[in-house]
Scaffold this active site. Structure first.
Site, PDB file in Angstrom:
ATOM      1  CB  CYS A   1      10.057  -1.705  10.004  1.00  0.00           C
ATOM      2  SG  CYS A   1      11.652  -0.031  10.716  1.00  0.00           S
TER       3      CYS A   1
ATOM      4  CD  GLN B   1      -5.281  -6.146  -3.901  1.00  0.00           C
ATOM      5  OE1 GLN B   1      -4.951  -5.821  -5.132  1.00  0.00           O
ATOM      6  NE2 GLN B   1      -6.284  -5.195  -3.331  1.00  0.00           N
TER       7      GLN B   1
ATOM      8  CG  ASP C   1      -6.713  -0.205  -8.929  1.00  0.00           C
ATOM      9  OD1 ASP C   1      -4.791  -0.578  -8.811  1.00  0.00           O
ATOM     10  OD2 ASP C   1      -7.075   0.543  -9.377  1.00  0.00           O
ATOM     11  CD  GLU C   2      -6.447  -1.412  -4.966  1.00  0.00           C
ATOM     12  OE1 GLU C   2      -6.452  -2.791  -4.696  1.00  0.00           O
ATOM     13  OE2 GLU C   2      -6.552  -0.395  -5.230  1.00  0.00           O
TER      14      GLU C   2
ATOM     15  CG  MET D   1      -2.138  -1.234   1.070  1.00  0.00           C
ATOM     16  SD  MET D   1      -3.299  -0.947   2.625  1.00  0.00           S
ATOM     17  CE  MET D   1      -4.074   0.491   2.503  1.00  0.00           C
ATOM     18  CG  PHE D   2      -0.152   4.024   1.402  1.00  0.00           C
ATOM     19  CD1 PHE D   2      -1.026   4.709   1.702  1.00  0.00           C
ATOM     20  CD2 PHE D   2       0.505   3.122   2.809  1.00  0.00           C
ATOM     21  CE1 PHE D   2      -1.930   4.821   2.270  1.00  0.00           C
ATOM     22  CE2 PHE D   2      -0.757   2.951   3.416  1.00  0.00           C
ATOM     23  CZ  PHE D   2      -1.960   3.675   3.476  1.00  0.00           C
ATOM     24  CB  SER D   3       3.870   1.057  -3.405  1.00  0.00           C
ATOM     25  OG  SER D   3       3.339   0.187  -4.129  1.00  0.00           O
TER      26      SER D   3
ATOM     27  CB  THR E   1      -4.029   2.892  -8.607  1.00  0.00           C
ATOM     28  OG1 THR E   1      -4.361   1.952  -7.726  1.00  0.00           O
ATOM     29  CG2 THR E   1      -5.043   3.728  -9.287  1.00  0.00           C
TER      30      THR E   1
ATOM     31  CB  CYS F   1      13.539   3.311   9.074  1.00  0.00           C
ATOM     32  SG  CYS F   1      13.447   1.799   7.948  1.00  0.00           S
TER      33      CYS F   1
END
Length: 193
Positions: A187, A98, A95-96, A23-25, A28, A155
């Site tokens: 992390c 998965q 999209d999405e 996520m947030f990579s 989309t 980090c």
């Protein structure tokens, strides 16, 4: 110079591109960027997303940076074939992925075999760090796989895990920054303990 026409479509080769990551990579966002380039080239495009994904909009594919394009919500992978004209469509974006059933692999193969460029975006792993839904199979059959990364919120290293920050063990939990954060491997492992 030879110019390809619709009549030469049967000679055209299709393929599958997979854009994956946490996520947030920017999955989309990258999918939309590729679609906009195809639109600029005046290619006939059809876009799809799972009907269950209503986080931002019901009929738009929307990235976290608020880029958006119109898409058709589908309840299962086979439904995509009802909307795609194999004779005229040149690019299909999904999209999405998965969240779609395992039939998405056969659907993508059928589209690519018909000479269509298929661009699929989705999470490669779930919140537990386990390969997510049909994504591993899609990556295996794709000609091109692009893994995009977020930045670890702890980090600052490259992140490839989607850490769930709320108590919920469901496989699918739609959410954004209130429920997930991107983490690097180190992390993520520290938090899993």
């Amino acid at each position: 110079m030879f110019l390809e026409t619709k009549a030469n479509r049967s000679n055209k080769k299709g393929w599958i591109e997979v854009i994956c990551g946490s996520m947030f990579s920017g999955k989309t966002e990258e999918l939309i960027r590729r679609i906009k380039r195809a639109q600029f080239a005046k290619q006939k495009i059809e876009l799809f997303k799972p009907a269950m994904d209503t986080r931002y909009a019901e009929t738009e594919m929307v990235s976290h940076d608020a880029s958006m394009v119109h898409s058709t919500p589908v309840h299962n992978a086979a439904e995509i074939l009802l909307y795609v004209s194999l004779e005229t469509v040149e690019v299909v974006g999904i999209d999405e992925a998965q969240f779609l059933d395992d039939g998405i692999v056969a659907v993508c193969n059928q589209l690519a075999n018909a000479g269509i460029r298929v661009i699929v975006a989705g999470l490669d792993m779930n919140f537990q760090g386990i390969p997510f839904g049909p994504m591993p199979q899609l990556m295996a059959v794709a000609e091109y796989v692009s893994k995009v990364h977020a930045i670890c919120t702890r980090c600052g290293d490259l992140a490839h895990n989607s850490h769930r920050t709320v108590e919920n063990d469901k496989q699918v939990l739609l959410g954004e920054k209130e429920a997930y954060e991107p983490l690097c491997r180190a992390c993520f492992q520290l938090l899993k303990g």
